[in-house]
Each structure stands twice: as structure tokens, then as C-alpha cells.
Design a protein around this motif. Structure first.
Motif, short mmCIF file in Angstrom:
data_model
loop_
_atom_site.label_atom_id
_atom_site.label_comp_id
_atom_site.label_asym_id
_atom_site.label_seq_id
_atom_site.Cartn_x
_atom_site.Cartn_y
_atom_site.Cartn_z
N ASP A 1 -1.58 1.71 -5.83
CA ASP A 1 -0.61 1.45 -4.75
C ASP A 1 -0.41 2.62 -3.79
N ALA A 2 -0.77 3.84 -4.18
CA ALA A 2 -0.49 5.00 -3.34
C ALA A 2 -1.61 5.21 -2.33
N VAL A 3 -1.94 4.17 -1.56
CA VAL A 3 -3.02 4.25 -0.58
C VAL A 3 -2.52 4.89 0.71
N ALA A 4 -1.44 4.35 1.27
CA ALA A 4 -0.91 4.89 2.52
C ALA A 4 -0.04 6.11 2.30
N GLY A 5 0.48 6.26 1.09
CA GLY A 5 1.35 7.39 0.81
C GLY A 5 2.39 7.03 -0.23
N VAL A 6 3.34 7.93 -0.41
CA VAL A 6 4.36 7.79 -1.45
C VAL A 6 5.72 8.11 -0.84
N VAL A 7 6.72 7.32 -1.20
CA VAL A 7 8.11 7.61 -0.84
C VAL A 7 8.88 7.79 -2.14
N ASN A 8 9.44 8.97 -2.33
CA ASN A 8 10.14 9.31 -3.57
C ASN A 8 11.62 9.51 -3.26
N ARG B 1 -5.81 0.03 -4.92
CA ARG B 1 -4.66 -0.82 -5.22
C ARG B 1 -5.14 -2.06 -5.95
N GLU B 2 -4.56 -2.30 -7.10
CA GLU B 2 -4.91 -3.48 -7.88
C GLU B 2 -4.23 -4.71 -7.29
N ALA B 3 -4.93 -5.83 -7.28
CA ALA B 3 -4.32 -7.07 -6.82
C ALA B 3 -3.08 -7.38 -7.64
N PRO C 1 -10.03 -4.83 -6.89
CA PRO C 1 -9.08 -3.84 -6.38
C PRO C 1 -9.49 -3.35 -4.99
N GLU C 2 -8.49 -3.12 -4.17
CA GLU C 2 -8.75 -2.49 -2.88
C GLU C 2 -9.18 -1.04 -3.10
N GLN C 3 -9.96 -0.52 -2.18
CA GLN C 3 -10.44 0.84 -2.30
C GLN C 3 -10.27 1.56 -0.96
N SER C 4 -10.05 2.84 -1.02
CA SER C 4 -9.91 3.60 0.22
C SER C 4 -10.41 5.03 0.04
N SER D 1 0.81 -1.22 0.00
CA SER D 1 0.00 0.00 0.00
C SER D 1 0.84 1.27 0.00
N THR D 2 2.16 1.11 -0.07
CA THR D 2 3.06 2.26 -0.18
C THR D 2 3.66 2.28 -1.58
N LEU D 3 3.50 3.40 -2.28
CA LEU D 3 4.08 3.55 -3.60
C LEU D 3 5.50 4.11 -3.45
N VAL D 4 6.47 3.41 -4.01
CA VAL D 4 7.87 3.84 -3.98
C VAL D 4 8.28 4.30 -5.36
N LEU D 5 8.77 5.54 -5.44
CA LEU D 5 9.24 6.12 -6.70
C LEU D 5 10.74 6.37 -6.63
N ILE D 6 11.37 6.36 -7.78
CA ILE D 6 12.76 6.77 -7.90
C ILE D 6 12.80 7.91 -8.90
N ASN D 7 13.23 9.06 -8.43
CA ASN D 7 13.21 10.28 -9.26
C ASN D 7 11.83 10.54 -9.84
#
Length: 882
Positions: free
Chosen positions: A159-166, A602-604, A646-649, A108-114
Motif C-alpha cells: 500500500d505504500a506506493v504513493a507515500g505514507v501518512v503517519n 500493492r496487493e489487491a 499485485p500492483e507494482q511500481s 495507494s496511500t498507507l495510513v499509520l497511527i502511531n
């Protein structure tokens, strides 16, 4: 959020993008704007409507962290991540790292690089979660980390349900830096040694930055911390259940007498008899049973708390600025992480619990028995289960502006991860043959479990098999965004951004023939030819998705700014329309109010929908009177579910920023996430507790627990509320103080059986949540001089409780854990154009031991998802800059 086909909205967004492309705006902004994670619109406001925590380069350096996993483990908002070795509950993620914002799950956390998406890891957790592996990222190459502490599906999608880390990596660097460090646990030989470099140059508006990092890690055995593994034992050492079944299927209930030899004595039918040599080895132990005694096996000292590991990471950024303002850039990175030992028991117990007849040459009882044991004991060397983890990433970006000052940005990003596991087990068919006297290389040797001193190397070689499985995940993403001034309002410009994203992702599982799960004509899985491990199903699946999105920032007045965003995402079998509204109100010169509401989804994962995989979990079975038996490791077979939704929030945030002075501010945010259709896997321990004889509880004819089948499903709901506090106080030009804390007000979840429980402040051993202390906090004190600097970091994890049935000597309370890290650095000039920086530090200054946790028998006696087992660690670093 509603998952629906929204064709009209798709058309509206497309029209908005077309309209934006045709606008002509001539005003030139004179103030430099920045883009912060969570928005595609560049702004000048420092305290925007979105709650973003920024870990800058100086802060990262002040922690003394040598890996991203170490840095994330102390992040107040992250709880329950898997960043440490644990062969019992994290057996398939060794050598990886991840983030778990809000404790809402790794997926549930989306991780980005740049700012760009990264593929998930091929590794999958015991509960079936997928995640982006942060071990791919070299910590020396990080410029800063931005943590968006709210849902962001309207901006980034799934995936960006709980938040995002970039993770924003360094670029445009000029010069050369060489660095090396060593850290060592004070009362152990365990140490980390690493070297790295950062080089950059510029010529003709072309910038090249290259970074490399190599880590060599030595092991820390549980034998060096025996108190952390004293519950890691199995009731299946080497014992025999007397099972006097007759040829006609009836039982003989007469007493059983052995006149002489090590097993001499009189026994009752169905009594359990321990190997009489059980206590000859320090790893053997006698465990009383309802009838008789078992020989248990204390495997804890054989396993590692830290594995032998090497990590090689390379990263390069190349960019070129054209005369017309267009910029071309490319990020390319590669990493290889290898867990080289990962010791296990010499052999696992035989969960087929074979029947050995009275005619077996070594059987002293004169009647049939069921063997409750493992082929190889402590007299043999531990089996090794190495892991190999390789990741590649390439991102190509072209950005520029139109004549009307509208900006455009396009990127094509490809990333791939290959995670390989090796695991030793014994072949069931060859063990059966050995018990019948047809074992060994020449099929003529007898395996005698009643006297294992007679076992030969030939028999061991014949029935031993090392499984190999390879899981591959890849992602190809195309992004395109435009942004600029839409129109002018009395209070300022109305800015707008719109764009599209197309993604293709794939997941593959390949394994050897022995370990592969195959199916019969009715679609039922056929047991693999192993005594313990339950196998994997081979799959090769992929899917695509397409998204359109738009965002605008409207200055309603000088004091009020409103942000609105919308994203339509078309999935292969569904779709999502996710709106977001946020506002920033400058209530007074000192107070800012911010609020937001949005939906997320969030998609399964492809593995959750398609794969069948088995993990080995320590499970407590139950006696007929309902009391729990000693735990034993059994196979838990998780079955994929193609019908997962898909999960929903629904996500809410209300924050207050108080700027007491120019140098002191406080930020307090109340947040809430209402999660529905959460995708999880049935909890095996909870399932057997609810119904010990349910249809998915697999037992032998004698009633012994062999395996548990569980399914992925959409649970009903999770409702989470909490408060975040952040404060920065710049005392003067040299001293500053930073505080971050996260507190759960409630974490209400629905268990597999429909029971609603409060998970905050609990270890959560019998539901799908991870351990959830109510509070995590960090306090960072920094002093920066001209050539010297020092820092003190305090890390706090509050106490929590477990509801598991406890032995008399154990406590339900898991104590709070506070550690203090400190370091000092001095920079010395070597030449006019070069200098050297030396850093000395201590992590866990007061040598705090991790709090004791009783997680049933067969697991570690501390919580690797919250606490470190290392104790005090000394470290030294040297950096040479040219």
C-alpha cells in the motif's frame, strides 16, 4: 519490482536478524535521536534522505480545522480524496475521510497511527478503492502528522506506493484541557458544533492520557446552493414510450390518437410522451427527445451538500516506564460516526422499464407503452439513506534495550471497522403486482402511473423496502524490530534495523435477503427484486501475510550518508522483494542533495478479488447517430476478479535542500512513479462510449439502457512525474512563513480501451483517475506572541479542464480556486494554574464560490474532490487549560 518466491533472500534476512541479535556494542550515544516516518533507525539528522513533511501541533491548530478530513483536503500533496458528501459519485463513503497522495488512488496511500497499521474501512468507493478511514482520528489528540512523500514498501510493505501518512497522537500529557467550538456558514443555517477534552496524569512512572471529541453537524441542502446542483436531474421523471407491439410480435405503425383527457393528441409509434402534469411541480422539467418529449425530474434540490452527522471519538494512551528502561504502552480508541439523513429522491426510476399493456385500467393510449419513470415523485418526502460507521483499535507495545544498547520494539495491533448502509428502493415484484391491480397490503389495489395522484399509502408501504448492508473489515498485525550500531566507520556509526511483521486481515459483507446477489447454476448473477439498486454479494474472506525486513544507514564520509533497505513479503498467493537505496550528500554548508530509488507494491483488496457489488452512476447513453443522450442513473455492476496480480511500481526521488540561513530553507524534490499492473475497475462511461451495444451493456428489449457490467483488472501502466516545493522562513522569534506546493509534470495513464492519455490538468470523467489539477499549494503565515497569536492560510488549487461533450452554455475550463483562512487567538490567565484561550476566525475570507464543473447531467455542478461548497465560514473556539 518482481513478484517472485525469493527463498534465498528470506534466509539472508533471517541470518541478518540473528546476527544483529548476537552483536555486543558498548558505546552509549549521548545525543538524543528521533525516529521519523519512513525508517526504523533513529537519527539526529533533521534533513534526512527521505522527503518527509511534518505538520506539527502548532500548524494544525493554526488551520482552524475541526476534523482530519478538513485538514487533509488542503494538503498540497493530496489530490482527489473523498472528504465531502456527494451522493452521486461517492454514495458509499458518506461519513468517512481518506488521503490520496499524488492522486495515485486512495488505496495507494498507507495510513499509520502511531507508526502502526490500521484496518481499511468497510466503506468502498464507486471505483472499488479501499482506504483507511481518517474520520476515526480525533483532531484534538494529534501531536503531529508526518507525510512521507515517496514509496516505502521496503519499510512498511503493501500500500505504500504513493507515500505514507503517519498520525502521531498525544501522550505523556499532564493536566486537563476542555474545548468547544462552533463554525457557521455565513448565508446558511449549516453549522458544526463540537466539544472535547484532553486529560493526562503521571504517577510512579505511569502516564495516562485520555481524549474525547464530539461533533454535531447540521445539513447544507443543495437547495441553499442551487447553482451547485442545477445539472443534477434525471430524464426519468414520468414518461411513456409508445410501444405498439402486437400479439404476434409485429408492430402497428399507425398513428395513435387520444380523443380527450390530459393526454389528448395524436402521436407517432415509438414517440415519447411526458406526463401532462410534469410542470405542475417545480422539480419537473420537459426534455426534448429525438421523437417526443420526456418528463424529467430535477432531484438536485432534494440532496445535501453537507449531511446531518454526529461523531463521537475516544482515545487513550497508557504507558509505564520500568526501572530497567523497558516501556510498556497501550493505545485504545473508538469512534462512532453517524450520517443521520443523507436524503435521496422519494423513489428511484424503475430501470426494468416495465411494459404496460393496453388493457391497463389507466392507460389512455389504447396501445402498450414502456414506462420511463419512477413510482414516487416530488409530492412525496425524500427517502433517507443513513450511514453508521464504527471503528475500534487497540495497540499494545513493549520496547526496551539489550545490554549492548541495541533496542527492541514489539507491538500487537488489532483494528476493526463496521460500515452500515441503509438505502430505500421499491420491490420490483410488488410494483408489477400493483400495476396489475394486485398491489397494496391486501393485494387488491391498482397503481396507475398515468395519474399518480391516486396512489395510496397502502401501495407505497407494500412496494417500498429499505435495504441494509453491513461491511466489516479487520486487521491483526504483529510487529517486532531491533535496531542499533552495527559497526563503526571513520565517519561515524553504521546503524542497522531489522524485523518481522505478520498480518491477518478479513473482509465480510452481510446484507438482507432482498439485496443479496445470488447466482444461477451457471454462475450468473440473478437480478435482485428491486427496481434500481443492483445488490451485493455476501462474502466472508480473510488472508495472512508475513514479512522480513532489514535497513542500514552507512556514513560513507562526513558529507555522504547512504541508506539501504530490503523487505521480503510473503503473500498468500504471491510474494514480493522490495529494495530501496537512498543517499544524503552535504554538498556544501548550504546545500544538501538527496536521492532515492525503490520498488513498491500493492496487493489487491479482498473486496476487489471476491465481491460483486453494484453502484449507481449517472451515465450518458448514445443515439444511433453517436450523439449523447441526457444522462440517467443506471446500475454499474462491478465483478470481483480472483486472478488480480499485485500492483507494482518503481519510485524515484531527487531533492535539493538549500539552507539560505539558519532561519530560511528551501526544499525542492523531483519525483517519479512508474506504476504497472495497476488495479482498477473498468470505467462504465468509457465502456459505453467505446461500444454502446457491447456484451456487458445491458438493455431492455426496447433498447433502453438498464445496467453496465464492469470488471476489476490490471491495467498496463501509469507514469507520473512531478515536483514538490517546501520552504520555511522564520522571520524572527514571533513570525514565520511556510510554503508547500506540488506540481504534476505528467500523469500518463492507459485507459480501458488501450488509449494512452494525459490525465494531469484534467477532470478525467471517462477514465479511472480522479480529477487532477496540475498544482496545489498552501501558504501559512504565523505570528506568535506571549499571550496572542494569529495566522493567515492561503490555499490554492489550479485550473483544469474536462473533455466531456459540453452544452453551449458550459465551459471546459474549471477555474482556479483560491481561499484565504484567518484566525486570531488570545490566552487569558484565570488563576495561577489555569488559563483560557479564545480563538476567532474566518474560513474562505473572500467567500469564493467553488468553480463550476460540467460532469454530465445527473451530477453536482462542482468538484467535491477538490473544492468546498461552503463559502465563507465564521468560527469561534474556547479552550480551558488546568
Amino acid at each position: 519490482m518482481k513478484m517472485t518466491q525469493v527463498i534465498t533472500s528470506k534466509k539472508l534476512i533471517a541470518i541478518a536478524i540473528s546476527a544483529a541479535l548476537s552483536l555486543t556494542v558498548s558505546a552509549q550515544e549521548s545525543v538524543e535521536k528521533i525516529q521519523v516516518t519512513g525508517s526504523y533507525i533513529k537519527r539526529t539528522a533533521v534533513d534526512a534522505a527521505e522527503p518527509v513533511q511534518v505538520l506539527d501541533f502548532n500548524y494544525i491548530q493554526s488551520t482552524g480545522a475541526t476534523t482530519v478530513a478538513e485538514l487533509i483536503s488542503k494538503l498540497a500533496i493530496s489530490s482527489g480524496a473523498e472528504n465531502q458528501a456527494d451522493s452521486y459519485t461517492q454514495a458509499s463513503t458518506q461519513g468517512t475521510g481518506n488521503v490520496n497522495l499524488r492522486g495515485l488512488g486512495l488505496s495507494s496511500t498507507l495510513v499509520l497511527i502511531n507508526g502502526r497499521r490500521q484496518t481499511i474501512s468497510g466503506a468502498i468507493t464507486n471505483d472499488g478503492s479501499v482506504f483507511v478511514d481518517t474520520s476515526h482520528i480525533p483532531i484534538d489528540a494529534i501531536e503531529q502528522i508526518e507525510v512521507l512523500k515517496e514509496g516505502a514498501a521496503s519499510t512498511y510493505g503493501s500500500d505504500a506506493v504513493a507515500g505514507v501518512v503517519n498520525f502521531i497522537l498525544r501522550k505523556d500529557f499532564e493536566g486537563l484541557e476542555l474545548n468547544a467550538s462552533i463554525s457557521k456558514v455565513t448565508d446558511s443555517s449549516q453549522k458544526d458544533s463540537d466539544i472535547g477534552f484532553l486529560w493526562g496524569t503521571e504517577f510512579n512512572n505511569t502516564y495516562i492520557t485520555v481524549s474525547g471529541h464530539y461533533l454535531d453537524r447540521t445539513p447544507l441542502s443543495t437547495a441553499d446552493r442551487p447553482e451547485l446542483g442545477d445539472n443534477a436531474f434525471s430524464s426519468l421523471g414520468n414518461s411513456f414510450l409508445l410501444y405498439p407491439i402486437q400479439a404476434d410480435g409485429s408492430f402497428d405503425f399507425s398513428p395513435i390518437t387520444v380523443d380527450s383527457g390530459p393526454y389528448a393528441g395524436t402521436y407517432a409509434p415509438f414517440e415519447e410522451v411526458a406526463d401532462p402534469t410534469c410542470l405542475d411541480d417545480e422539480l419537473g422539467m420537459l426534455i426534448p427527445q429525438a421523437s417526443g418529449t420526456r418528463c424529467g425530474f430535477n432531484f438536485g434540490p432534494l440532496y445535501n451538500l453537507v449531511n446531518t452527522e454526529t461523531r463521537t471519538q475516544l482515545y487513550t494512551n497508557i504507558s509505564h516506564d520500568f526501572d530497567d528502561g523497558t516501556q510498556l504502552s497501550a493505545d485504545i480508541s473508538w469512534s462512532s460516526n453517524k450520517v443521520k439523513d443523507n436524503p435521496q429522491s422519494p423513489s428511484y426510476p424503475d430501470l426494468t422499464f416495465p411494459y404496460i399493456g393496453s388493457d391497463h385500467a389507466g392507460n389512455p393510449f389504447g396501445t402498450g407503452v414502456i414506462w420511463l419513470g419512477r413510482p414516487l415523485g416530488a409530492d412525496q418526502e425524500p427517502a433517507l439513506a443513513p450511514r453508521e460507521n464504527e471503528t475500534f483499535r487497540a495497540s499494545f507495545n513493549v520496547a526496551g534495550s539489550f545490554e549492548n544498547n541495541w533496542g527492541w520494539d514489539t507491538a500487537l495491533t488489532y483494528s476493526k471497522n463496521v460500515y452500515t448502509q441503509f438505502q430505500q428502493d421499491q420491490l420490483r415484484s410488488r410494483l408489477v403486482a400493483a400495476l396489475a391491480g394486485e398491489g397494496g397490503i391486501n393485494n387488491d389495489e391498482l397503481f396507475n402511473p398515468f395519474d399518480r395522484t391516486s396512489i395510496t399509502d397502502s401501495i407505497i408501504e407494500d412496494f417500498t423496502h429499505v435495504t441494509e448492508s453491513e461491511k466489516t473489515a479487520y486487521l491483526l498485525a504483529l510487529d517486532a524490530v531491533i535496531d542499533g550500531k552495527l559497526f563503526e566507520l571513520p565517519a561515524g556509526n553504521a546503524n542497522f534495523a531489522a524485523g518481522m511483521q505478520a498480518r491477518k486481515e478479513g473482509f465480510q459483507v452481510a446484507t438482507d435477503d432482498v439485496f443479496e446477489i445470488t447466482y444461477d447454476a451457471d454462475g450468473n448473477p440473478i437480478p435482485v427484486d428491486l427496481i434500481f439498486l443492483a445488490g451485493l454479494s455476501e462474502i466472508d474472506v480473510d488472508r495472512t501475510s508475513f514479512a522480513l525486513f532489514a535497513e542500514t544507514v552507512l556514513p560513507v564520509s562526513e558529507d555522504l550518508e547512504v541508506t539501504a533497505a530490503m523487505r521480503y513479503e510473503k503473500l498468500e498467493n504471491d510474494s514480493s522483494l522490495d529494495p530501496k537505496i537512498a543517499l544524503r550528500w552535504q554538498a556544501t554548508d548550504k546545500f544538501i542533495v538527496r536521492a532515492s530509488a525503490s520498488t513498491a507494491f500493492r496487493e489487491a483488496s479482498l473486496s476487489q478479488m471476491n465481491a460483486t457489488a453494484a453502484t449507481i452512476n449517472g451515465i450518458s447513453d448514445y443515439n444511433e447517430d453517436g450523439t449523447a443522450k441526457s444522462a440517467a442513473f443506471v446500475g454499474v455492476l462491478a465483478r470481483g476478479n480472483a486472478d488480480l496480480k499485485p500492483e507494482q511500481s518503481k519510485n524515484y526521488n531527487l531533492g535539493l535542500i538549500f539552507k539560505a540561513t539558519d532561519d530560511l530553507d528551501f526544499k525542492v524534490d523531483y519525483w517519479r512513479v512508474d506504476y504497472t499492473d495497476l488495479i482498477t475497475v473498468e470505467n462504465a462511461q468509457g465502456k459505453i462510449a467505446s461500444d454502446p451495444n457491447g456484451e456487458d451493456i445491458i438493455r431492455t428489449e426496447a433498447g433502453l439502457l438498464s445496467a453496465i457490467e464492469v470488471d476489476y483488472f490490471n491495467s498496463s501502466s501509469v507514469k507520473v512525474k512531478g515536483i514538490d516545493i517546501e520552504s520555511v522562513w522564520k522571520l524572527n522569534n514571533q513570525f514565520n512563513l511556510a510554503f508547500n506546493a506540488s506540481h504534476f509534470l505528467t500523469y500518463e495513464l492507459t485507459k480501458d480501451n488501450g488509449e494512452v492519455v494525459e490525465a494531469a490538468g484534467s477532470f478525467n470523467y471517462d477514465n479511472f483517475a480522479r480529477s487532477l489539477p496540475e498544482d496545489k499549494a498552501t501558504l501559512n503565515f504565523n505570528w506568535v506572541g506571549e499571550t496572542q497569536r494569529a495566522s493567515i492560510n492561503v490555499n490554492y488549487v489550479s485550473s483544469y479542464k474536462t473533455s466531456i461533450a459540453l452544452p453551449a452554455n458550459e465551459s471546459a475550463k474549471i477555474e482556479a480556486f483560491t481561499t484565504i483562512d484567518t484566525q486570531y487567538s488570545a490566552t487569558l490567565g484565570i488563576t495561577e494554574n489555569s488559563d483560557a484561550t479564545v480563538t476567532l476566525g474566518i474560513k474562505n475570507l473572500l467567500d469564493e464560490a467553488p468553480p463550476r464543473v460540467f460532469n454530465g447531467y445527473g451530477n453536482l455542478s462542482y468538484d467535491p474532490k477538490q473544492h468546498s461548497p461552503l463559502g465563507r465560514v465564521f468560527f469561534a473556539k474556547a479552550k480551558f487549560a488546568f
